[in-house]
Design a protein around this motif. Structure first.
Motif, PDB file in Angstrom:
ATOM      1  N   GLU A  77       8.044  -5.880 -10.188  1.00 44.53           N
ATOM      2  CA  GLU A  77       8.116  -7.161  -9.482  1.00 44.53           C
ATOM      3  C   GLU A  77       6.793  -7.904  -9.432  1.00 44.53           C
ATOM      4  N   GLU A  78       5.683  -7.216  -9.600  1.00 44.19           N
ATOM      5  CA  GLU A  78       4.376  -7.875  -9.586  1.00 44.19           C
ATOM      6  C   GLU A  78       3.938  -8.339 -10.972  1.00 44.19           C
ATOM      7  N   ILE A 134       4.507   3.575 -14.188  1.00 40.54           N
ATOM      8  CA  ILE A 134       4.796   2.971 -15.490  1.00 40.54           C
ATOM      9  C   ILE A 134       5.684   1.739 -15.312  1.00 40.54           C
ATOM     10  N   PHE A 135       6.692   1.848 -14.457  1.00 49.83           N
ATOM     11  CA  PHE A 135       7.603   0.737 -14.193  1.00 49.83           C
ATOM     12  C   PHE A 135       6.834  -0.439 -13.583  1.00 49.83           C
ATOM     13  N   ALA A 151      12.335 -10.122 -19.818  1.00 50.89           N
ATOM     14  CA  ALA A 151      11.070  -9.971 -20.542  1.00 50.89           C
ATOM     15  C   ALA A 151      10.831 -11.154 -21.468  1.00 50.89           C
ATOM     16  N   THR A 152      11.876 -11.601 -22.146  1.00 53.16           N
ATOM     17  CA  THR A 152      11.747 -12.735 -23.058  1.00 53.16           C
ATOM     18  C   THR A 152      11.447 -14.014 -22.291  1.00 53.16           C
ATOM     19  N   ARG A 153      12.173 -14.256 -21.212  1.00 54.34           N
ATOM     20  CA  ARG A 153      11.964 -15.472 -20.415  1.00 54.34           C
ATOM     21  C   ARG A 153      10.548 -15.542 -19.861  1.00 54.34           C
ATOM     22  N   ALA A 154       9.968 -14.398 -19.533  1.00 56.26           N
ATOM     23  CA  ALA A 154       8.613 -14.377 -18.965  1.00 56.26           C
ATOM     24  C   ALA A 154       7.570 -14.919 -19.932  1.00 56.26           C
TER      25      ALA A 154
END
Length: 338
Positions: free
Chosen positions: A312-313, A305-306, A201-204
């Motif tokens: 992945e999208e 929710i996921f 999440a951080t890298r994104a």
């Protein structure tokens, strides 16, 4: 140091015992608002958008509970907490529940007097490094500086892993994920370690995500889930079975799109019980018959929710992996609605 740690644990446990004496479900209904503790900001899991509206995987659990209890998924006050402040906030009654990528451990359950209501993400601790550091394994990190959030299981796992592998390191303590990101990108530490999902999440959010590598080692089990105070079983049941409703809905093919049709036209008795058209499950919880229907209708089932928040999208790009339904080889499994 040992005395202060013991005193801190006793203080949190004492606060929890006092706060649990009151009925949280009645308090939430009377207040007309759910106070939900979340992280200070982790994109995909819990973070305010450009308009200040909280969104994310953990946020959806809070909103599902609010929809079930209050009939309004927006009736939530999100309270940002750090690794250090989250447990005091819950124990003192400042928040009604904590949905903050928090690991279920023995001591948190037993010693700090909290009840984890389930697991909404099966995770493990990983490592992220700049690609130009030229490191391909965590075992090559001897002498590295490591950004680590204090007051977390991550901090303890890191010490265990490096000691077991006879690796020296220099910890760089930080309080929040935002601070960790800032320090890491500024070069104040060679490595950032936390739950693998948090690293993704951080890298994104980086300007150049491809310039940073997630190392292959996963060094721990991190079952993440919502938690409530010990001693208030009625409220614990509400939060637990709301999470189970989202998981069961996916297993049974009930989604935010078809939930209305399923409620009025199904031959599956468990779907009928889940959506309140048969049985008295809502009444058993102190809620109305449509509580789970509203949670699913407003937030979607677990799979929705996921996919929407971390799948992945999305820029975070997480595969279901262990978080697939048990019918698909994953660990996701809810007790039956019966």
């Amino acid at each position: 140091m040992k005395k202060s740690v013991i005193f801190g644990a006793l203080t949190v446990a004492g606060l929890a015992a006092g706060a649990a004496a009151a009925g949280t479900l009645d308090d939430v209904k009377a207040r007309g608002k759910l106070n939900c503790g979340v992280t200070t900001g982790l994109v995909g899991f819990a973070a305010p958008d450009a308009n200040g509206e909280w969104k994310g995987f953990d946020v959806a659990v809070c909103r599902a509970v609010a929809a079930g209890v209050l009939g309004d998924a927006s009736a939530v006050e999100f309270v940002p907490t750090t690794g250090k402040t989250r447990f005091t906030a819950l124990a003192s009654g400042e928040i009604d529940m904590l949905a903050r990528n928090t690991t279920w451990t023995f001591s948190r359950d037993v010693d700090l007097k909290f009840d984890f209501v389930g697991v909404n993400y099966y995770d493990g601790q990983g490592f992220m490094v700049p690609k130009d550091l030229g490191v391909s394994s965590a075992k090559d990190l001897d002498g590295a500086t490591v950004c680590i959030q204090t007051g977390t299981t991550t901090e303890l796992n890191l010490a265990d892993f490096f000691r077991a592998n006879n690796i020296n390191y220099e910890p760089v303590p930080i309080e929040t994920n935002a601070e960790a990101q800032q320090q890491y990108l500024a070069g104040a530490c060679d490595v950032f370690t936390t739950d693998a999902s948090g690293l993704a999440a951080t890298r994104a959010t980086f300007e150049d995500p491809a310039g940073h590598t997630l190392l292959p080692e996963i060094i721990s089990k991190e079952p993440l889930g919502p938690l409530v105070r010990h001693g208030d079983n009625e409220w614990g049941d509400v939060v637990r079975w709301t999470l189970n409703a989202l998981i069961t809905a996916e297993e049974l093919g009930v989604s935010s799109v078809n939930v209305g049709e399923m409620a009025s036209n199904t031959n599956n008795p468990e779907i009928a019980r889940l959506l309140g058209t048969e049985g008295t499950l809502g009444e058993m919880l102190g809620l109305d018959a449509d509580w789970a229907k509203r949670a699913i209708e407003t937030q979607g089932n677990y799979g929705e929710i996921f996919a929407k928040n971390i799948g992945e999208e999305t820029p975070i790009g997480l595969a279901r992996g262990l978080n697939a339904q048990w019918t698909d080889g994953g660990l996701l499994y809810s007790p039956p609605f019966r």
